[in-house]
Design a protein around this motif. Structure first.
Motif, PDB file in Angstrom:
ATOM      1  N   ILE A 183       0.655  -1.209  -0.003  1.00 31.97           N
ATOM      2  CA  ILE A 183      -0.063  -0.186   0.057  1.00 31.97           C
ATOM      3  C   ILE A 183       0.801   1.366   0.001  1.00 31.97           C
ATOM      4  O   ILE A 183       2.081   1.195   0.357  1.00 31.97           O
ATOM      5  N   ALA A 184       0.240   2.340  -0.467  1.00 34.39           N
ATOM      6  CA  ALA A 184       1.040   3.692  -0.254  1.00 34.39           C
ATOM      7  C   ALA A 184       0.074   4.495   0.512  1.00 34.39           C
ATOM      8  O   ALA A 184      -1.092   4.579   0.540  1.00 34.39           O
ATOM      9  N   VAL A 185       0.808   5.036   1.382  1.00 34.37           N
ATOM     10  CA  VAL A 185       0.145   6.120   2.325  1.00 34.37           C
ATOM     11  C   VAL A 185       0.707   7.439   1.940  1.00 34.37           C
ATOM     12  O   VAL A 185       1.807   7.867   1.991  1.00 34.37           O
ATOM     13  N   VAL A 186      -0.209   8.317   1.438  1.00 36.80           N
ATOM     14  CA  VAL A 186      -0.022   9.723   1.015  1.00 36.80           C
ATOM     15  C   VAL A 186      -0.402  10.799   1.945  1.00 36.80           C
ATOM     16  O   VAL A 186      -1.797  10.739   2.234  1.00 36.80           O
ATOM     17  N   VAL A 187       0.337  11.766   2.153  1.00 37.24           N
ATOM     18  CA  VAL A 187      -0.198  12.896   3.086  1.00 37.24           C
ATOM     19  C   VAL A 187       0.612  14.202   2.492  1.00 37.24           C
ATOM     20  O   VAL A 187       1.902  14.395   2.766  1.00 37.24           O
ATOM     21  N   ALA A 188      -0.261  15.010   2.058  1.00 32.96           N
ATOM     22  CA  ALA A 188       0.321  16.467   1.732  1.00 32.96           C
ATOM     23  C   ALA A 188       1.893  16.402   0.715  1.00 32.96           C
ATOM     24  O   ALA A 188       2.828  16.701   1.059  1.00 32.96           O
ATOM     25  N   TYR A 189       1.529  15.294  -0.090  1.00 29.77           N
ATOM     26  CA  TYR A 189       2.820  15.085  -0.979  1.00 29.77           C
ATOM     27  C   TYR A 189       3.176  16.245  -1.953  1.00 29.77           C
ATOM     28  O   TYR A 189       4.216  16.546  -1.786  1.00 29.77           O
ATOM     29  N   GLY A 190       2.127  16.681  -2.582  1.00 23.99           N
ATOM     30  CA  GLY A 190       2.333  17.669  -3.644  1.00 23.99           C
ATOM     31  C   GLY A 190       2.622  17.691  -5.068  1.00 23.99           C
ATOM     32  O   GLY A 190       2.845  18.487  -6.017  1.00 23.99           O
ATOM     33  N   LEU A 191       2.421  16.224  -5.474  1.00 24.35           N
ATOM     34  CA  LEU A 191       2.327  15.738  -6.784  1.00 24.35           C
ATOM     35  C   LEU A 191       1.052  15.043  -7.066  1.00 24.35           C
ATOM     36  O   LEU A 191       0.547  14.313  -6.223  1.00 24.35           O
ATOM     37  N   ILE A 192       0.516  15.237  -8.396  1.00 24.54           N
ATOM     38  CA  ILE A 192      -0.801  14.401  -8.719  1.00 24.54           C
ATOM     39  C   ILE A 192      -0.150  12.920  -9.094  1.00 24.54           C
ATOM     40  O   ILE A 192       1.075  12.708  -9.704  1.00 24.54           O
ATOM     41  N   LEU A 193      -1.028  11.975  -8.620  1.00 28.31           N
ATOM     42  CA  LEU A 193      -0.327  10.632  -8.724  1.00 28.31           C
ATOM     43  C   LEU A 193      -0.960  10.034 -10.036  1.00 28.31           C
ATOM     44  O   LEU A 193      -2.309   9.968  -9.905  1.00 28.31           O
ATOM     45  N   PRO A 194      -0.251   9.755 -10.960  1.00 27.89           N
ATOM     46  CA  PRO A 194      -0.965   8.943 -12.440  1.00 27.89           C
ATOM     47  C   PRO A 194      -1.873   7.837 -11.890  1.00 27.89           C
ATOM     48  O   PRO A 194      -1.188   6.951 -11.028  1.00 27.89           O
ATOM     49  N   GLN A 195      -2.469   7.585 -12.691  1.00 32.41           N
ATOM     50  CA  GLN A 195      -3.111   6.014 -12.614  1.00 32.41           C
ATOM     51  C   GLN A 195      -2.271   4.914 -12.450  1.00 32.41           C
ATOM     52  O   GLN A 195      -2.382   4.070 -11.533  1.00 32.41           O
ATOM     53  N   ALA A 196      -1.184   4.996 -13.270  1.00 33.61           N
ATOM     54  CA  ALA A 196      -0.127   3.739 -13.263  1.00 33.61           C
ATOM     55  C   ALA A 196       0.513   3.710 -11.727  1.00 33.61           C
ATOM     56  O   ALA A 196       0.809   2.503 -11.056  1.00 33.61           O
ATOM     57  N   VAL A 197       0.492   4.797 -10.966  1.00 32.76           N
ATOM     58  CA  VAL A 197       1.112   4.720  -9.677  1.00 32.76           C
ATOM     59  C   VAL A 197      -0.093   4.616  -8.848  1.00 32.76           C
ATOM     60  O   VAL A 197       0.335   3.742  -7.771  1.00 32.76           O
ATOM     61  N   LEU A 198      -1.105   4.966  -8.812  1.00 37.15           N
ATOM     62  CA  LEU A 198      -2.262   4.719  -7.989  1.00 37.15           C
ATOM     63  C   LEU A 198      -2.429   3.060  -7.995  1.00 37.15           C
ATOM     64  O   LEU A 198      -2.801   2.563  -6.797  1.00 37.15           O
ATOM     65  N   ASP A 199      -2.271   2.274  -9.106  1.00 36.17           N
ATOM     66  CA  ASP A 199      -2.814   0.849  -9.401  1.00 36.17           C
ATOM     67  C   ASP A 199      -1.471   0.090  -8.973  1.00 36.17           C
ATOM     68  O   ASP A 199      -1.712  -1.246  -8.837  1.00 36.17           O
ATOM     69  N   ALA A 200      -0.250   0.799  -8.838  1.00 36.29           N
ATOM     70  CA  ALA A 200       0.825  -0.180  -8.418  1.00 36.29           C
ATOM     71  C   ALA A 200       0.925  -0.858  -7.131  1.00 36.29           C
ATOM     72  O   ALA A 200       1.118  -2.041  -7.061  1.00 36.29           O
TER      73      ALA A 200
END
Length: 306
Positions: free
Chosen positions: A81-98
């Motif tokens: 899983i990835a945990v994202v909090v105030a990262y600052g970049l849009i995550l493309p679908q390929a990253v969301l699905d990884a």
């Protein structure tokens, strides 16, 4: 779980610490690249970058995740899983699905209210009585994904963005640990269409105080923009930031100092009491200290002369 952590500012650091304390394996930490800061304008690592290095984690700070090479490098981490909090970049679908279980975002509002960049500032500036934290499954839209967990908290009458920021950061750190522990038992809740608002990024042009506004709005602006960018007023050619305030009794011409000791200033209706201020080039000071070096006498008019 094997976790990719993605965050950048101070708000994100307690979350990283909480994941480590809970025993999760951190596969890598993603954050924004170091940027020039300070008088020497030397590249300075972000707070998450600095903390991740202290903890001995691999740190990655790509300027974009749109390229195939970056997406393949992300997928190669084989995270649960990835945990994202105030990262600052849009995550493309390929990253969301990884990651096997996708990406979870910690968002500092009670979604769907205050999607976007500045939910803490906007909640205070709008006079919201309550805000909170949501754990959201990420999808391609801006903070549109289903919510797994949410926790609310009242906003104090004198609370600043700085103070609320710290409380929500701690809440988010606790809530994400709970979410990961009970992930299989959580039911995603689709966000309703009704009640959607957007927390636009704060523009420094919003920060100048207009004393002709009602006191309640002036007070919200001061607290909502504290500490950054800081609501301000010009006095004797100097820009003075107003960093804390509360509503006060009294009436007078907009911008009139009603009491130089308590720093009570009249607004379009009502008045505010200034509690903490900062002159250009100096540190923030409580009003008692500020007025010793920069007195504002009763009857003084703070409204700029036209």
């Amino acid at each position: 779980m094997r976790v990719i952590f993605m965050g950048t500012p101070d708000f994100s650091v307690p979350v990283l610490d909480a994941l480590v304390a809970a025993g999760h394996e951190i596969a890598a930490v993603y954050c924004q690249p170091p940027r020039p800061a300070g008088r020497g304008k030397k590249d300075r690592p972000t707070p998450v970058h600095a903390r991740a290095l202290e903890l001995g984690f691999e740190v990655r700070h790509p300027v974009s995740l749109k390229g195939t090479a970056e997406q393949e490098a992300f997928a190669a981490l084989q995270a649960d899983i990835a945990v994202v909090v105030a990262y600052g970049l849009i995550l493309p679908q390929a990253v969301l699905d990884a990651p096997k279980r996708g990406c979870l975002n910690i968002h500092a509002s009670l979604l769907p209210r205050w999607r976007g960049a500045a939910p803490i500032h906007r909640a205070i500036m709008a006079g919201d009585e309550e805000t909170g934290v949501c754990i959201m499954q990420m999808e391609a839209g801006l903070d549109t994904g289903p919510v797994l967990l949410r926790e609310g908290t009242p906003i104090g009458d004198e609370e600043t963005t700085d103070q609320l920021h710290d409380r929500l950061s701690a809440m988010g750190a606790s809530l994400i640990v709970t979410a990961l522990r009970h992930l299989d038992g959580l039911t995603p809740e689709v966000q309703p269409e009704e009640g959607v608002t957007y927390a636009a990024k704060i523009d420094k042009g919003e920060a100048e105080i207009d004393w002709s506004q009602p006191a309640v709005e002036v007070d919200r602006k001061i607290r909502g923009l504290s500490p950054f960018p800081g609501a301000w007023v010009e006095i004797d050619g100097q820009r003075v930031k107003l960093l804390a305030s509360k509503l006060a009794s009294g009436a007078g011409a907009a911008g009139e100092v009603l009491d130089g000791d308590s720093l009570t200033v009249a607004c379009g209706s009502g008045a505010v009491e200034l509690l903490r201020l900062q002159r250009a080039g100096k540190g923030a000071q409580d009003r008692e200290v500020f007025t010793r070096g920069f007195p504002l006498v009763t009857g003084r008019q703070l409204t700029p002369q036209q």
